[in-house]
Enzyme design. Structure first.
Site, PDB file in Angstrom:
ATOM      1  N   ASN A  18       0.819  -1.218   0.000  1.00  0.00           N
ATOM      2  CA  ASN A  18       0.000   0.000   0.000  1.00  0.00           C
ATOM      3  C   ASN A  18       0.843   1.253   0.000  1.00  0.00           C
ATOM      4  OD1 ASN A  18      -2.349  -1.520   0.399  1.00  0.00           O
ATOM      5  ND2 ASN A  18      -2.344  -1.246   2.619  1.00  0.00           N
ATOM      6  N   THR A 227      -0.078 -10.068  20.451  1.00  0.00           N
ATOM      7  CA  THR A 227       0.704  -8.896  20.867  1.00  0.00           C
ATOM      8  C   THR A 227      -0.220  -7.963  21.645  1.00  0.00           C
ATOM      9  OG1 THR A 227       0.294  -7.778  18.758  1.00  0.00           O
ATOM     10  CG2 THR A 227       2.319  -9.063  18.932  1.00  0.00           C
ATOM     11  N   GLY A 229       0.615  -4.614  22.767  1.00  0.00           N
ATOM     12  CA  GLY A 229       1.201  -3.274  22.830  1.00  0.00           C
ATOM     13  C   GLY A 229       2.393  -3.210  23.761  1.00  0.00           C
ATOM     14  N   ALA A 257       2.507  -0.114  12.280  1.00  0.00           N
ATOM     15  CA  ALA A 257       3.344  -1.210  11.756  1.00  0.00           C
ATOM     16  C   ALA A 257       4.235  -1.864  12.817  1.00  0.00           C
ATOM     17  CB  ALA A 257       4.189  -0.761  10.566  1.00  0.00           C
ATOM     18  N   ALA A 258       3.990  -1.579  14.097  1.00  0.00           N
ATOM     19  CA  ALA A 258       4.757  -2.270  15.144  1.00  0.00           C
ATOM     20  C   ALA A 258       4.485  -3.776  15.045  1.00  0.00           C
ATOM     21  CB  ALA A 258       4.368  -1.745  16.520  1.00  0.00           C
ATOM     22  N   GLY A 259       3.225  -4.123  14.780  1.00  0.00           N
ATOM     23  CA  GLY A 259       2.854  -5.538  14.629  1.00  0.00           C
ATOM     24  C   GLY A 259       3.538  -6.159  13.407  1.00  0.00           C
ATOM     25  N   ASP A 260       3.755  -5.359  12.366  1.00  0.00           N
ATOM     26  CA  ASP A 260       4.438  -5.886  11.168  1.00  0.00           C
ATOM     27  C   ASP A 260       5.908  -6.157  11.477  1.00  0.00           C
ATOM     28  OD1 ASP A 260       2.054  -5.625   9.793  1.00  0.00           O
ATOM     29  OD2 ASP A 260       2.512  -3.588   9.140  1.00  0.00           O
ATOM     30  N   GLY A 295       6.038   6.397  10.816  1.00  0.00           N
ATOM     31  CA  GLY A 295       5.756   5.716   9.550  1.00  0.00           C
ATOM     32  C   GLY A 295       5.829   4.207   9.675  1.00  0.00           C
TER      33      GLY A 295
HETATM   34  O1  RIB Z   1       0.134  -2.385   9.721  1.00  0.00           O
HETATM   35  C1  RIB Z   1       0.255  -1.092   9.214  1.00  0.00           C
HETATM   36  C2  RIB Z   1      -0.200  -1.067   7.775  1.00  0.00           C
HETATM   37  O2  RIB Z   1      -1.576  -1.346   7.731  1.00  0.00           O
HETATM   38  C3  RIB Z   1      -0.043   0.247   7.084  1.00  0.00           C
HETATM   39  O3  RIB Z   1       1.209   0.388   6.485  1.00  0.00           O
HETATM   40  C4  RIB Z   1      -1.210   0.262   6.112  1.00  0.00           C
HETATM   41  O4  RIB Z   1      -0.821   0.253   4.772  1.00  0.00           O
HETATM   42  C5  RIB Z   1      -2.070  -0.937   6.472  1.00  0.00           C
HETATM   43  O5  RIB Z   1      -1.857  -1.990   5.613  1.00  0.00           O
END
Ligand code: RIB
Length: 314
Positions: A18, A227, A229, A257-260, A295
């Site tokens: 995205n 998770t 937090g 995006a901490a989870g990512d 970000g």
């Molecule tokens: O997890 C965060 C992401 O969720 C963002 O980058 C956004 O694009 C959505 O997919």
């Protein structure tokens, strides 16, 4: 031992890509409310692409499978993945379609609200995944989220099962009616809100996180890692192991995006054959570090940053 020629852990990701349109605001608007923004930026995001960048910065060989639109955003998103050493041979440019978009609002405490528009992600079909069977078969770990159509994610899960590839599903965004087959994998990594939605019981603390995670084990995954937090993560697995892993203390700037970062790091550690408890500690550190920068992709930490933080904790 890794399947890659380089000996690096090999992570494949089937997921969303995205462009994030991000607004900073003091407070997130409620229904019917207008609030003033404090600034705007556009940045690369998407749960799949963020996890790909996280895994690459942490030292894995990463192959992304997905779709972008034939627009300027698509070109930029591909360039950002390549700059981060993510192999995009499995990413298709969908003609005449817009790239996936996310409207992200971040408040003064670093909390966020996100609305996604699927665009090209919604055009990722099961056939597109089947066309990349070789990439999935060659991975140590396959990473999936739920920003692609459900049949697409299911086809990836089935391919991974066929080739005995360990699979991690980040069930985000979550739905109360998530098909159980989506969760019948090695590990699932919902956040506390998603886990609460899936089970129909809100998570308020570590104790309720353990209860909800135990309920999710019944869907079939070998292990559930929720998770929570700043409080870190809770693990419940099929052998009834229940553990809380506190997160390192950091100063929060933006939790997007901490989870990512967490899931990307978990995949790398699992691909390196680490024990699940060590992998969760590593993922907790990566997730925490993603909160100290603004970000999504720009905030994904490097291997050195994670190891320094873990070293400081010991
Ligand atoms: O997890 C965060 C992401 O969720 C963002 O980058 C956004 O694009 C959505 O997919």
């Amino acid at each position: 031992m890794s399947k890659s020629k380089s000996g690096k852990p090999m992570v494949a990701i089937v997921g969303s890509i995205n462009m994030d349109l991000v607004v900073k605001t003091a407070v997130l608007p409620g229904p019917g409310q207008t609030v003033r923004g404090r600034g705007f930026s556009s940045m690369p995001g998407g749960k799949g692409a963020n996890q790909a960048v996280a895994a690459a910065r942490l030292g894995a060989e990463v192959q992304m499978i997905g779709k972008v639109g034939s627009d300027d955003f698509g070109e930029h998103l591909l360039m950002c993945l390549n700059k981060n050493q993510v192999d995009t041979a499995g990413v298709v440019v969908a003609e005449g379609v817009s790239s996936g978009l996310a409207i992200v609002m971040v408040d003064g405490r670093g909390e966020n609200s996100i609305c996604i528009v699927a665009g090209a992600n919604g055009q990722m079909h099961a056939d597109d995944v089947l066309a990349q069977e070789e990439i999935i078969a060659g991975a140590d770990v396959l990473l999936l989220q739920l920003e692609l159509p459900v049949p697409t994610v299911l086809s990836a899960i089935r391919l991974a099962r066929k080739h005995a590839v360990k699979t991690i599903v980040d069930p985000a965004p979550a739905a109360a009616d998530t098909p159980p087959e989506l969760l019948n994998v090695d590990i699932i990594t919902p956040n506390h809100i998603e886990a609460g939605i899936m089970v129909g019981e809100p998570i308020k603390d570590v104790r309720s996180a353990k209860t909800v995670a135990s309920a999710l084990v019944a869907y079939g995954p070998e292990a559930v890692v929720v998770t929570i937090g700043e409080k870190g993560a809770v693990l419940v697995d099929k052998s009834d192991r229940i553990r809380h892993f506190p997160a390192p203390k950091i100063r929060i700037v933006d939790t997007t995006a901490a989870g990512d970062a967490f899931t990307g790091a978990l995949a790398v550690a699992i691909a390196r054959d680490e024990k699940l408890s060590d992998a969760i500690r590593y993922a907790n550190a990566a997730g925490a570090l993603a909160c100290v920068k603004f970000g999504a992709q720009p905030a994904m930490p490097t291997r050195q940053e994670v190891e320094e933080l873990l070293g400081r904790q010991e």
